[in-house]
Design a protein around this motif. Structure first.
Motif, short mmCIF file in Angstrom:
data_model
loop_
_atom_site.label_atom_id
_atom_site.label_comp_id
_atom_site.label_asym_id
_atom_site.label_seq_id
_atom_site.Cartn_x
_atom_site.Cartn_y
_atom_site.Cartn_z
N VAL A 79 3.64 2.49 2.55
CA VAL A 79 3.28 2.55 3.96
C VAL A 79 4.20 1.63 4.77
O VAL A 79 4.62 1.98 5.88
N THR A 106 0.69 13.02 3.37
CA THR A 106 0.38 12.12 4.48
C THR A 106 1.67 11.63 5.14
O THR A 106 1.79 11.61 6.37
N ALA A 107 2.64 11.25 4.33
CA ALA A 107 3.93 10.79 4.87
C ALA A 107 4.59 11.90 5.68
O ALA A 107 5.15 11.65 6.75
N THR A 161 0.85 -1.17 0.00
CA THR A 161 0.00 0.00 0.00
C THR A 161 0.89 1.22 0.00
O THR A 161 1.94 1.22 0.63
N VAL A 162 0.48 2.26 -0.70
CA VAL A 162 1.27 3.48 -0.76
C VAL A 162 0.45 4.66 -0.27
O VAL A 162 -0.77 4.61 -0.22
N THR A 163 1.16 5.71 0.08
CA THR A 163 0.52 6.95 0.49
C THR A 163 1.18 8.10 -0.26
O THR A 163 2.19 7.92 -0.94
N ILE A 176 7.31 3.38 5.85
CA ILE A 176 7.09 4.31 6.96
C ILE A 176 6.98 3.54 8.27
O ILE A 176 7.60 3.90 9.27
N LEU A 177 6.21 2.46 8.25
CA LEU A 177 6.04 1.65 9.46
C LEU A 177 7.37 1.06 9.91
O LEU A 177 7.67 1.02 11.11
N ILE A 208 3.03 12.18 9.09
CA ILE A 208 3.46 11.07 9.95
C ILE A 208 4.89 11.27 10.43
O ILE A 208 5.21 11.01 11.59
N ARG A 222 4.98 8.67 -4.51
CA ARG A 222 4.30 7.70 -3.67
C ARG A 222 5.30 7.08 -2.70
O ARG A 222 6.45 6.81 -3.07
#
Length: 76
Positions: A53, A17-18, A11-13, A56-57, A21, A50
């Motif tokens: 996710v 949004t990134a 999944t991408v964001t 990032i996690l 976060i 993009r």
């Protein structure tokens, strides 16, 4: 099933949004994405950036020492 960020679906964001976060501003995030200096993988799809996710996690859960450029912007 594996544990860790790699077990999450692909999944991408978006950059905005990134940035929220990661605790940096929108403009700075786009500057870093363009310079390929965001502390996570970034892909350009057409005119859009993009960010996976899972990347990032992984950054947030591993507590890595990834740092943004020392310009007074963002977390250090």
């Amino acid at each position: 099933m594996e544990s860790g960020a790699s077990s999450f679906p692909w999944t991408v964001t978006d950059v905005v949004t990134a940035a929220a976060i990661l605790g940096i501003g929108r403009t700075k995030a786009y500057e870093l994405a363009k310079a390929e200096q965001l502390p996570v993988r970034t892909f350009k799809v057409g005119r859009h950036y993009r960010i996976p996710v899972a990347a990032i996690l992984e950054l947030l859960t591993k507590g890595t020492d990834a740092r943004l450029p020392a310009d007074g912007q963002g977390p250090m």
